[in-house]
Every structure is written in structure tokens, then in C-alpha cells.
Design an enzyme around this catalytic site. Sequence first.
Site: not given
Ligand code: F6R
Length: 608
Positions: A2, A27, A74, A100-101, A481, A485, A488, A504, A603
Site C-alpha cells: 500500500c 503501489r 492494495w 503499509n505492511g 523461462e 523472457k 518477449e 533429436h 499485463k
Molecule cells: C511473461 C508473462 C506472461 C504471464 C502469463 C500468465 O513474462 O508475464 O507469460 O506469465 O500471461 O499471466 P498470469 O500469471 O497473470 O496468469
Amino acid sequence: MCGIVGYVGDKNSVPILMGGLKKLEYRGYDSAGLAVFNNGKIEVIREVGNLAHLEKAVAKKEPYGNLGIGHTRWATHGRPTKENAHPHTDCKNGISIVHNGIIENFLELKKNLMGKGHIFRSETDTEVIAHLIEKHYDGDLFKAVQYAVDELEGSFALAAISRDFPDLIVVARKDSPLVIGLGDNEYFVASDIPAVLSHTKNIFILENHEMAKITPRGVWVTNFEGKEVKKDILKVKWSEEAAEKSGYEDFMLKEIYEQPKAIKETMRDKFDRNGQMLFEGMQLGEEDVCKLKKVVIIACGTSYHAGLVAKQAIEHWAKIPVEVDISSEFRYCDPILDENTLAIAITQSGETADTLAGVREAKSKGARVIGITNVLGSTITREADGVVYTHAGPEIGVAATKTLVSQMVALYIFALYLARARNTLSDKKISAITEEIKNLPDQVEKILSGNGVIKKAAKKYANCTNFLFLGRGIGLPVALEGALKLKEISYIHAEGYAAGEMKHGPIALIDDGVPAVVVATKSKVHEKILGNIQEVKARGADIIAVSSFGDTEIEKVVDYVFYIPETTEILSAILAVVPLQLFAYYMAKTRGCNVDQPKNLAKSVTVE
Ligand code: F6R
């Protein structure tokens, strides 16, 4: 996470508080509120939703006062409702506080205070602080706060005002950030520097176990024992924009560096005082755990990789077969589930459409569903039978970083919980792994402080168009992963692959100078992965290895090594992923990409 703000001086505090909250909205923004001292009374205004809702209420009620505190929430304890929004007050509405905490012992404190006749009006952990201050208050607000914080366990940055003092804010800090902005006969309080930067660049940073009395005449800082602390003024040179990212160039980098804290915060509510695993919101008792025949994990993208790590932890420690499915496939492949199946849906946002559809599919077939999420009140928290929260704080960068390591740590602890319930690991072994888990934040810190070689490698390979990421065992989800990263945020084609499967097919992709990132940390398959390194090297690849400290032999074979501290094999995934996040970040920066908002991505993906 928060945000809190405060003001005392000769101006109307309201626009200053609102401006500060605006800067802290990143936040958290599920509700917000402020408390302003006016004519011997404290006027509290709280609204659910983002700041715009509070702005409307403030415009209507036009509060005025030279002293005030504010909060953007939050939610962690208690849903995002008006009653749970801050500021919280004591029984007599004489004391108002923002916090906050997380107060870990709030239930115990609440019970005790209720026994003494205190009336609670919210479900939050924060409200106990207001009542504790009331309990200790005998006309000295500072002393009352000092006695109150002495009883608190957990993390807090808090600000308190009282209707008996028209020009006093008392603040205290432990494990949550708090700064005091120094003006001319006026002072500003905030969780973060950006919230005060339009008023002053002179700051006191409050350290852990410090508190302060703030009036228009000055700031007096002490430790929790009451011993005066002389503070140095920090002169901030950042622009306002840079300050929102705490001086980091991008949110993604800031969030990568926040990972030790995210892991710590996520661990916090998953162990009780005796160090035993605790999953209160999960609705899955030990008896249910013993009946489980199978676990099915559903997730997308980075969260899917957390699922692959969890599979190894659960199978290895709790001896339950685990299947990991990509959510968008799961619902269409007629999965075999029943009431003895536990479905775990991992989603940091709690809103991913495919994962939510998977949850519904699993429930319709009788499985019990647990959601692992970072967002309180998100859809999954309402649809799953039980919820496990990660406490990474809001993640602004589109690429998941700190939410991933938080998911991993939550799942590690959950796997141990299953193992204890099923008696598949000895207490001694569980304690040893728990100790290793507790070391993870410091170990991640160590990796983050040694990023020089990662930057160098990124500079060298930034113009390459193809990458391979290879791993075996626990290194495979890390390689997947690492490739995701890189793809993307830097738009480079990267293939994440099981190292043993290379021969293979994909080995045909290797040419002189094609970089291969190989996860080669200490493990039972270490010798095998060294063999795979030789295979790709012999065909001309450049090798970047992620390896464990002490493995100096590998330096003789590969071009670059990113070292990580040694830990139990299964836990090594959480450490090995960190240099690969940094590598992707520096690659993208070298190529001039917008790392926080990569093209075509969002996001939360709320469409199928
Ligand atoms: C990669 C990324 C996406 C999410 C995916 C699932 O950096 O952010 O691959 O991991 O869209 O998102 P959540 O976890 O919100 O279901």
C-alpha cells in the site's frame, strides 16, 4: 503493498495528500482514503476503487485542514471495501492511522483488545494498531505509538494523528519503507520519495525500528526504545519520473531488484511461529491432503514455468504424481480428474481467461481447486475453493519477474506442507529445506550485486538473431523461462529446450557463433549437461552457462558463466532464473527496446 502519505504545515493538507497518493497509486489502488484534522475533529473520507473515486468524494465534501494522512490500498487482509479502507480509527474516533505492511499477530492482538471492550469495524490487520494506540494513550501520542509498536509483529510503516494535537504526526517503521520530506515549517510523509518530490528534495529516510514526531517546528527521530537518532539529510537528485522507479531506469529492473523482498514477504504468512508451514486460506486440511491421488497444475506463460518447478518439488518431496498443463490446452483435452485430484491454478493477475476457464473445467469434474495469485480480490480468489497469496506487490513491468519467484517460493513451501501431511519427508529434512528457503532472499541479493558479467555477455550477443536455452531436470523450466523472457522483451527468437532432446532435431540449428545458454547448476544431471555443452560446442555454438559458485572447471569450457549460490537442487531454479531475467533485460536495453511495455503484450490477458 500500500502507499501512505502525511502532511503537517500551514497549507491545506488535502491537495498535497491527494497529489502524494497519485504518485503512490502504483503501489495499489483497490481503495483509498484520508483523515484530516479540522476544528478539533478528524474527518475521514474513504472510497472503494482507484483514486478517482476518492477525488470525487473529496470534491463533494471539500475537507480542509493543515494536518492530514492518506492511504492507497492494495488489500492483503480483508476485501477491498469501504470498511477495510484506511485510515482506521480507534473506538472514539480520536486517533486515526494509515499503515503499509502486514501485522502477523493481529488475530491474537484483536482477540485481546476485544476482550478489553474495543469495538472493531473492519476485517483488516491494521485496525488493531489504532486500538493498541488507544489502549496506551494517556495524552502522549508519541509514547502511545511507541508502546503499540512494541506489541506488533510483522512489517509496518505507519502514520498516526490524534484529535488532541492539531499539528502532530507520529510515524514508525519496521520492514516497510517510509520517508519524511523536509520543507519550510512544513513536513511530508510518504512510503516513497516520488510522493514528496514536487514539494522538497530534502529527505530523511526512516530506518527499521525508527519512529518520529513531526510538527511544523521540526522532526524528532528516535529508535523504538526512545533513544534520539540524528538523521542525515538526503538530497535527492532524481527527476520526478526517475523517482517513481526509485532511481531505476525501468519498472522491470526495479522489480527484478525487489525480488529478495518479494520472496521474504511471500514466505512471511506461510510459516507459523514454530516454523511450521501454514496455509490458512487454502481450505485443504491434512486429511484432504492424504486422500489426494494426483495434482494437476494449470497456468500460462511464466506462471506455467512456476508450475513445472512445482511439479518437481511436489513429486520429489510429497510423492504425489503431478501433471502440468497449459491452461489454454487443458480445457479442451478432456482432462481426467475426480474428487481426489487437487488442481492448482497459478496466475499472478488472477484474471487470465484461459486459466479461469481451466479452473471451471476442474471444478466441474469434481476436483478441488486452489488458486495461487498475487492480487487480492481478483477473479480467481472468488472462483477457486482456496487461495494462496504471493505478496510480491504490484508488478508494473509487463514481463513477470518478482511474481514468478514469489510463486516459486509459495509452491516450494506448499510442497513441504503436502510432504509433512503425507509423512513423506522426515521433520529433519523439512527443517533443513526450510532453512534453505529462508536463505533465498540473501542469495538472490548476492546474484543481483554481481551483474557485471551479465551486462558484458548481453553487449556481445545483442545483435544475434537466434538463441538456444538448454536445461535438464530442474534446469529445464529455468531454460524455458530464460527463453521466454528474451523473446518477449528483446524480440529475439529463442528456443527453450530439454538439453537431452537436442540431438533429436534442434541441434541442426547450431552454426558457428549461435549462442546457447545452458543451465548447468550443481545437480544429479550435472555430468550429463556438461556432455550436452560439449555437443553444442563441437558444432560451433558459443556457450553461456548458469552454474553454481565454486564450479571453476566450467570456465575452461564455456564463454561466459553466470554464477549462483549453492542450494538444494530443487530450490536452485529460483536462483538460476534471476541471471536470465537480467540477461534478457540487458539484451533488450542494448537493442533499445521498451522493456516495460513490450509490443503486442498485456499485463493481464483477459481474453481467450
Ligand atoms: C511473461 C508473462 C506472461 C504471464 C502469463 C500468465 O513474462 O508475464 O507469460 O506469465 O500471461 O499471466 P498470469 O500469471 O497473470 O496468469
